[in-house]
Design an enzyme around this catalytic site. Structure first.
Site, PDB file in Angstrom:
ATOM      1  N   LYS A 148       0.842  -1.213   0.000  1.00  0.00           N
ATOM      2  CA  LYS A 148       0.000   0.000   0.000  1.00  0.00           C
ATOM      3  C   LYS A 148       0.871   1.254   0.000  1.00  0.00           C
ATOM      4  O   LYS A 148       2.046   1.230   0.390  1.00  0.00           O
ATOM      5  CB  LYS A 148      -0.939   0.026   1.207  1.00  0.00           C
ATOM      6  CG  LYS A 148      -0.263   0.062   2.596  1.00  0.00           C
ATOM      7  CD  LYS A 148       0.042   1.440   3.147  1.00  0.00           C
ATOM      8  CE  LYS A 148       0.587   1.394   4.581  1.00  0.00           C
ATOM      9  NZ  LYS A 148       1.310   2.584   4.992  1.00  0.00           N
ATOM     10  N   PRO A 194       9.534  -3.825  -0.385  1.00  0.00           N
ATOM     11  CA  PRO A 194      10.667  -3.477   0.484  1.00  0.00           C
ATOM     12  C   PRO A 194      10.257  -3.427   1.958  1.00  0.00           C
ATOM     13  O   PRO A 194       9.109  -3.117   2.279  1.00  0.00           O
ATOM     14  CB  PRO A 194      11.089  -2.091  -0.015  1.00  0.00           C
ATOM     15  CG  PRO A 194      10.110  -1.662  -1.018  1.00  0.00           C
ATOM     16  CD  PRO A 194       9.240  -2.807  -1.386  1.00  0.00           C
ATOM     17  N   VAL A 195      11.218  -3.764   2.845  1.00  0.00           N
ATOM     18  CA  VAL A 195      10.922  -3.759   4.282  1.00  0.00           C
ATOM     19  C   VAL A 195      11.318  -2.420   4.899  1.00  0.00           C
ATOM     20  O   VAL A 195      12.158  -1.701   4.367  1.00  0.00           O
ATOM     21  CB  VAL A 195      11.634  -4.927   5.021  1.00  0.00           C
ATOM     22  CG1 VAL A 195      11.057  -6.253   4.598  1.00  0.00           C
ATOM     23  CG2 VAL A 195      13.132  -4.887   4.805  1.00  0.00           C
ATOM     24  N   ALA A 198       9.611   0.183   4.927  1.00  0.00           N
ATOM     25  CA  ALA A 198       9.351   1.132   3.844  1.00  0.00           C
ATOM     26  C   ALA A 198       8.086   1.947   4.053  1.00  0.00           C
ATOM     27  O   ALA A 198       7.868   2.936   3.353  1.00  0.00           O
ATOM     28  CB  ALA A 198       9.236   0.360   2.521  1.00  0.00           C
ATOM     29  N   GLY A 199       7.195   1.521   4.984  1.00  0.00           N
ATOM     30  CA  GLY A 199       5.891   2.189   5.114  1.00  0.00           C
ATOM     31  C   GLY A 199       4.916   1.712   4.049  1.00  0.00           C
ATOM     32  O   GLY A 199       3.931   2.384   3.732  1.00  0.00           O
ATOM     33  N   ALA A 206       3.623  -1.535   4.181  1.00  0.00           N
ATOM     34  CA  ALA A 206       2.831  -2.601   4.812  1.00  0.00           C
ATOM     35  C   ALA A 206       3.117  -3.995   4.254  1.00  0.00           C
ATOM     36  O   ALA A 206       2.204  -4.820   4.145  1.00  0.00           O
ATOM     37  CB  ALA A 206       1.332  -2.284   4.739  1.00  0.00           C
ATOM     38  N   GLY A 207       4.373  -4.277   3.947  1.00  0.00           N
ATOM     39  CA  GLY A 207       4.747  -5.614   3.465  1.00  0.00           C
ATOM     40  C   GLY A 207       4.465  -6.687   4.507  1.00  0.00           C
ATOM     41  O   GLY A 207       3.946  -7.754   4.179  1.00  0.00           O
ATOM     42  N   GLY A 208       4.774  -6.409   5.764  1.00  0.00           N
ATOM     43  CA  GLY A 208       4.523  -7.374   6.845  1.00  0.00           C
ATOM     44  C   GLY A 208       3.029  -7.614   7.021  1.00  0.00           C
ATOM     45  O   GLY A 208       2.585  -8.750   7.237  1.00  0.00           O
ATOM     46  N   ASP A 266      -2.124  -2.366  10.109  1.00  0.00           N
ATOM     47  CA  ASP A 266      -2.441  -2.246   8.685  1.00  0.00           C
ATOM     48  C   ASP A 266      -3.026  -3.525   8.077  1.00  0.00           C
ATOM     49  O   ASP A 266      -3.303  -3.567   6.877  1.00  0.00           O
ATOM     50  CB  ASP A 266      -1.185  -1.863   7.884  1.00  0.00           C
ATOM     51  CG  ASP A 266      -0.760  -0.424   8.153  1.00  0.00           C
ATOM     52  OD1 ASP A 266      -1.618   0.378   8.590  1.00  0.00           O
ATOM     53  OD2 ASP A 266       0.426  -0.113   7.925  1.00  0.00           O
TER      54      ASP A 266
HETATM   55  O1  C5P Z   1       0.510  -2.413  14.596  1.00  0.00           O
HETATM   56  P1  C5P Z   1       1.878  -2.332  13.987  1.00  0.00           P
HETATM   57  O2  C5P Z   1       2.778  -3.452  14.413  1.00  0.00           O
HETATM   58  O3  C5P Z   1       1.830  -2.142  12.518  1.00  0.00           O
HETATM   59  O4  C5P Z   1       2.485  -0.983  14.571  1.00  0.00           O
HETATM   60  C1  C5P Z   1       3.876  -0.828  14.823  1.00  0.00           C
HETATM   61  C2  C5P Z   1       4.077   0.242  15.877  1.00  0.00           C
HETATM   62  O5  C5P Z   1       3.682   1.518  15.371  1.00  0.00           O
HETATM   63  C3  C5P Z   1       3.265   0.065  17.141  1.00  0.00           C
HETATM   64  O6  C5P Z   1       3.946  -0.736  18.065  1.00  0.00           O
HETATM   65  C4  C5P Z   1       3.123   1.497  17.648  1.00  0.00           C
HETATM   66  O7  C5P Z   1       4.281   1.878  18.360  1.00  0.00           O
HETATM   67  C5  C5P Z   1       3.082   2.313  16.370  1.00  0.00           C
HETATM   68  N1  C5P Z   1       1.700   2.673  15.943  1.00  0.00           N
HETATM   69  C6  C5P Z   1       1.029   3.704  16.578  1.00  0.00           C
HETATM   70  N2  C5P Z   1      -0.237   4.038  16.179  1.00  0.00           N
HETATM   71  C7  C5P Z   1      -0.835   3.383  15.166  1.00  0.00           C
HETATM   72  C8  C5P Z   1      -0.166   2.317  14.491  1.00  0.00           C
HETATM   73  C9  C5P Z   1       1.105   1.985  14.909  1.00  0.00           C
HETATM   74  O8  C5P Z   1       1.556   4.333  17.490  1.00  0.00           O
HETATM   75  N3  C5P Z   1      -2.069   3.720  14.804  1.00  0.00           N
END
Ligand code: C5P
Length: 303
Positions: free
Chosen positions: A13, A95-96, A98-99, A101-103, A137
Site C-alpha cells: 500500500k 521493500p521492508v 518502507a511504510g 505494509a509488506g509485513g 495495517d
Molecule cells: O501495529 P503495527 O505493528 O503495525 O504498529 C507498529 C508500531 O507503530 C506500534 O507498536 C506502535 O508503536 C506504532 N503505531 C502507533 N499508532 C498506530 C499504528 C502503529 O503508534 N495507529
C-alpha cells in the site's frame, strides 16, 4: 472446496495522505488516512502440512515467531480450532521498513490463504478482527483498493477507485522503524496535517489534481528518513504532480498522470537508487490466484 495448496497475491500500500489526530491511552496514535493498494505484490504459497514452517527465499527477514505470517497462522488456527498446520513460502517483493505494509500484506495473505486452503469460510469482518490484533495495517491489507482509514487503522471505509494514475516509488537504502517514528512524533509533532476529507471528496469526484492538492504525511518530518527531501525534489523535477513519504517511511513516491513521464522519472531515479518501482493502483486486497484441489484418498469398499 478445499485445497492441497494455494497461491496468494497480497498487494503493498501507499498512503495518499496520513494525519495523526490524537494519542490513545495504550500509546497508539489515532490516525486519519487514505490508503491505496498498488500492483507490487508479496507472493505466498501455502501447502497443507502437519507442522508450521515459514520460508522466505532470498530475504533477510527472520522466519521466527515474531514474523507476521507465523502470528497470522497461529491466530487463524486458534480462532477456528482447526488441528492442522501449513508450510508457507513467501517471495518477498515489497521493500521492508518502507511504510508499504509488506509485513501486514504477509499476514493478510496467510489469513486469506488458510481460509481457502481449509475451506473455513470466515467472513471478511472475522478475518479483519483476527488481523487487527497482528498489525494495525492488516485490515486494510485484507480489504485493499482505495480506503479512508481511521482509528488506529482498524476503521475502514471503502472509496471508489482512485483516479487513473502512475506511481514511482523509491526506497532509499536505509529503512525506518515504525515505533521509533511514532515516538519521535510525540516529541516533535508535525507542521503538516493533510485534509483527508478533502482528499476523499476529490477521489469521489475522480479528480487527480484535487487528490494531489490534499496529499501530505504528518510523519514525514519525524521519521528520521534523511533522503526524503532529495527524493521528493527529484520526483517533482521529473514531473510528479505530488510527492510524499508513505506510512512511517522510508519509501517516497510521486504521482504522475501519464505513463511515459512516470517511466522516464523511474528510469532517472534508477541511476541513483537501487529500489525504484513503477506501479499502478490495484483494486483489491490479498487474494487467492491459484489452488491445487485436495484429492481425498478413496475409501476401500468391502468385497
Ligand atoms: O501495529 P503495527 O505493528 O503495525 O504498529 C507498529 C508500531 O507503530 C506500534 O507498536 C506502535 O508503536 C506504532 N503505531 C502507533 N499508532 C498506530 C499504528 C502503529 O503508534 N495507529
Amino acid at each position: 472446496m478445499q485445497y492441497k495448496s494455494v497461491t496468494v497475491l497480497a498487494p503493498a500500500k501507499l498512503n495518499l495522505s496520513l494525519d495523526v489526530v490524537g494519542t490513545l491511552p495504550n500509546g497508539y496514535h489515532a490516525l486519519d488516512m487514505v490508503m491505496q493498494s498498488i500492483d507490487l505484490f508479496e507472493k505466498l504459497t501455502l501447502t497443507r502440512s502437519e507442522g508450521l514452517t515459514l520460508t522466505l527465499p532470498g530475504s533477510f527477514v527472520p522466519a521466527n515467531d515474531k514474523n507476521t505470517a507465523i502470528k497470522a497462522a497461529l491466530a487463524f488456527f486458534q480462532y477456528t480450532g482447526l488441528l492442522a498446520g501449513v508450510d508457507i513460502t513467501i517471495q518477498k517483493r515489497v521493500p521492508v521498513r518502507a511504510g508499504m505494509a509488506g509485513g501486514s500484506a504477509d499476514a493478510a495473505g496467510v489469513l486469506v490463504g488458510l481460509n481457502a486452503l481449509y475451506g473455513a469460510k470466515l467472513s471478511m469482518s472475522e478475518l479483519c478482527a483476527i488481523g487487527a490484533a497482528i498489525g494495525a495495517d492488516v485490515p486494510f491489507a485484507l480489504m485493499g483498493g482505495t480506503c479512508r482509514v481511521q482509528g488506529v487503522g482498524d476503521f475502514l471505509k471503502a472509496l471508489p477507485p482512485c483516479p487513473d494514475c502512475w506511481f514511482v516509488v523509491v526506497m532509499p537504502s536505509v529503512g525506518v522503524s515504525t515505533p521509533e517514528a511514532f515516538k519521535q512524533y510525540d516529541v516533535v509533532g508535525s507542521p503538516v496535517h493533510p485534509d483527508c476529507e478533502q482528499q476523499e471528496q476529490a477521489i469521489r469526484a475522480d479528480d487527480l489534481r484535487g487528490l494531489c492538492a490534499a496529499a501530505g504525511n504528518a510523519l514525514e518530518h519525524c521519521s528520521g528518513a534523511v533522503e526524503t527531501p532529495v527524493i521528493r525534489q527529484l520526483l517533482d523535477a521529473h514531473g510528479a504532480i505530488a510527492s510524499q513519504m508513505t506510512g512511517s517511511g522510508a519509501a517516497v513516491f510521486g504521482l504522475f498522470d501519464g505513463e511515459e513521464q512516470a517511466a522516464q522519472a523511474a528510469a532517472e531515479l534508477r541511476q541513483r537508487y537501487r529500489q525504484v518501482y513503477l506501479c499502478r493502483p490495484d483494486r483489491g486486497g490479498a487474494r487467492v490466484v491459484h489452488g491445487r484441489p485436495l484429492v481425498r484418498k478413496k475409501q476401500k469398499t468391502a468385497g
